[in-house]
Design an enzyme around this catalytic site. Structure first.
Site, PDB file in Angstrom:
ATOM      1  N   GLY A  87     -63.837 -23.103 -53.092  1.00  0.00           N
ATOM      2  CA  GLY A  87     -62.533 -22.923 -53.694  1.00  0.00           C
ATOM      3  C   GLY A  87     -61.670 -22.083 -52.769  1.00  0.00           C
ATOM      4  CE1 TYR A  88     -59.560 -23.577 -47.895  1.00  0.00           C
ATOM      5  CE2 TYR A  88     -60.591 -25.035 -49.480  1.00  0.00           C
ATOM      6  CZ  TYR A  88     -60.386 -24.635 -48.184  1.00  0.00           C
ATOM      7  OH  TYR A  88     -61.031 -25.294 -47.174  1.00  0.00           O
TER       8      TYR A  88
END
Length: 177
Positions: free
Chosen positions: A27-28
């Site tokens: 995830g960012y």
């Protein structure tokens, strides 16, 4: 420094199941610069990817424990990416003999298996997307690379193929071959 080219895939290579793979979830936390958290099998880390050239980017990795990863993943923006990453030996015709004869460090990496094709087969929200990445020991090697026949289009530097950008999509449609 990460020196990488990215390609769409015309067809999966034969006998894919014989290659090792990693299961990746990521995830960012931020897109510009890219700050991501990643679980790769049973390893956890955070990565910072700075903006640089299209092919070469600064990259820093920091190990995390599982609880830190879980905590940070909950803070990620957008879609969580899940994929299987197959590690495939570089194609035998990746470089000309002349290039290998005149670039000793790149030739060593090539002959010793230091250059691999990382074939990402996405799952979940991005099911149907398949991307191949090749990391090189030098910019010259990236410029002199001859992709295998099963690669389709060089999409290096195209924003829409960036994992960070993919996380921002509201919908995803796979382009038909």
């Amino acid at each position: 420094m990460e020196i990488e080219r990215k390609f769409t895939v015309r067809k999966l290579p034969d006998e894919l199941e014989k290659y090792d793979y990693h299961y990746i979830e990521q995830g960012y936390l931020n897109v510009h610069p890219a700050i991501r958290v990643r679980k790769e099998d049973d390893h956890f880390y955070m990565t910072y990817k700075g903006a640089a050239g299209v092919v070469a980017k600064k990259e820093y990795n920091m190990e995390l424990d599982e609880s830190s990863y879980d905590h940070l993943l909950k803070k990620a923006d957008g879609n969580i990416i899940t994929k299987k990453r197959y590690l495939i030996p570089i194609n035998e015709d990746a470089f000309s003999k002349e290039y290998l004869d005149t670039h000793a460090d790149d030739a060593k990496a090539f002959y010793e298996g230091g250059i691999k094709i990382e074939l990402d087969i996405f799952e979940g929200f991005f099911e149907g997307l398949v991307i191949a990445e090749v990391e090189f020991p030098s910019i010259e090697a990236s410029e002199n690379y001859n992709p295998p026949h099963w690669f389709k289009e060089d999409v290096t530097g195209r924003k829409e193929y960036s994992n960070a950008q993919l996380t921002k999509l509201d919908k995803f449609v796979v382009e038909k071959a």
